[in-house]
Scaffold this active site. Structure first.
Site, PDB file in Angstrom:
ATOM      1  CD  GLU A  56      -3.141   0.715   0.347  1.00  0.00           C
ATOM      2  OE1 GLU A  56      -2.561   1.729  -0.086  1.00  0.00           O
ATOM      3  OE2 GLU A  56      -4.363   0.548   0.249  1.00  0.00           O
ATOM      4  CG  ASN A 142      -7.139   3.895   3.799  1.00  0.00           C
ATOM      5  OD1 ASN A 142      -6.768   4.139   2.658  1.00  0.00           O
ATOM      6  ND2 ASN A 142      -7.454   2.671   4.206  1.00  0.00           N
ATOM      7  CG  ASN A 199      -9.657   3.412   0.279  1.00  0.00           C
ATOM      8  OD1 ASN A 199      -8.455   3.601   0.349  1.00  0.00           O
ATOM      9  ND2 ASN A 199     -10.182   2.188   0.318  1.00  0.00           N
ATOM     10  CG  ASP A 259      -7.450   0.728  -2.009  1.00  0.00           C
ATOM     11  OD1 ASP A 259      -7.303   1.763  -1.346  1.00  0.00           O
ATOM     12  OD2 ASP A 259      -7.184  -0.403  -1.545  1.00  0.00           O
TER      13      ASP A 259
END
Length: 324
Positions: A56, A142, A199, A259
């Site tokens: 990520e 996030n 997100n 995402d």
């Protein structure tokens, strides 16, 4: 008794060397001639690394000439260098997710474990800089991006407090999931907009648009079902003081959900989805698609020499060269 440092783990995860390739890679799908001038239909992914559990938070770390990204469950911030080596930049993180390069050259991190935004030099211990809103603990930050004025904008859904492999299971203190703006100059924190589950987020090149993905659909993967099926990117107009207005739909993905994503200097949106990277013009026209060997979660532009698109896709760190 002094510590025996010979027992400490090393930082090297991949030695310098050439990248790999994906066996059976099909092709880049070019749906609009504008994309053909930027990305060749014959372009292929370079496989830079293959051993993350859930990659990520990709960002090009310009001052240190490297790509950094998070391996969330392994609690590591990793770094890829142009010679091909991969090292642990920061070990034993508090479940870092999104990362950004601050205006001051320091890295900014979203931490699920400490439920905060932190700051580091990319090698030392991160220090929390945002932990609460209105006296209550944040949910689980996030993703984060930096505006032209140096303000930090970040999303705060609840994913990191629902999954023990990405944080811990706790009840949220806040009754909303929001996007925030933090001004490092005066320490002010503003709640800018609310979502089901915000997100990824990114600004247009001129800073006059803010894109935010809302991915409540992903809760179905975590808790086995959810009443909201949100899987879209929204866009706002941004005023000079950061105020958001004219909230509207930008796109929905056919597979999975968007995402993390990145916006290039043309204003094109390169977003992850369940099947790869989808590319959209600012007017929402889909320009093309790049399939990935695993579900991608975030992407970033950077690199020495010709620009590359870097993608974290589950266990993979990938890159593909762009022509302009």
């Amino acid at each position: 008794m002094s510590e025996d440092r010979t027992l400490s783990p090393g930082r090297m995860l991949r030695r310098p060397g050439r990248p790999g390739k994906i066996d059976g890679f099909t092709c880049v799908e070019v749906h609009d001639p504008r994309l053909a001038a930027v990305l060749s239909p014959d372009a292929e992914w370079d496989v830079l690394y293959t051993f993350t559990l859930h990659g990520e938070g990709t960002v090009w770390d310009t001052p240190r000439d490297r790509l950094v990204w998070s391996d969330v469950p392994n609690r590591r911030l990793l770094a890829w260098y142009p010679d091909g080596r991969v090292e642990v930049a920061i070990d034993n993180t508090q479940f870092m997710n999104g990362n950004a390069l601050g205006a001051d050259g320091y890295l900014v991190h979203c931490e699920h474990g400490r439920r905060c935004i932190s700051r580091s030099d990319g090698d030392g211990r991160p220090e929390p800089i945002i932990t609460h809103y209105d006296g209550k603990r944040l949910n689980s930050p996030n993703d984060v991006t930096v505006a032209a004025d140096g303000a930090l904008w970040f999303t705060d859904p609840i994913f990191g407090i629902l999954m023990p492999n990405q944080g811990s299971i706790v009840d949220p203190d806040l009754d909303h999931r929001s996007v925030y703006r933090f001004d490092p100059r005066d320490g002010s924190l503003r709640r800018m907009a609310d979502f089901e589950q915000p997100n990824g987020l990114f600004f247009s090149p001129d800073g006059r648009r803010l894109y935010v993905s809302d991915t409540a659909r992903s809760l179905g993967e975590i808790i086995g079902g959810h009443e909201r099926d949100t899987h879209e990117i929204l866009v706002f107009d941004v005023a000079a003081d950061g105020t958001l207005s004219n909230r509207r739909l930008f796109c929905r993905t056919d597979h999975g959900y968007p995402d993390g994503f990145a916006v290039d200097e043309r204003g094109w949106v390169w977003t992850t989805a369940g099947d790869g990277i989808h590319i959209y013009a600012p007017d929402g026209v889909r320009l093309g698609f790049i399939p990935t060997p695993a579900t991608p979660s975030n992407c970033a532009f950077g690199g020495p020499g010709p620009q590359r698109l870097f993608v974290a896709a589950t266990s993979y760190l990938l890159s593909i060269k762009l022509m302009t």
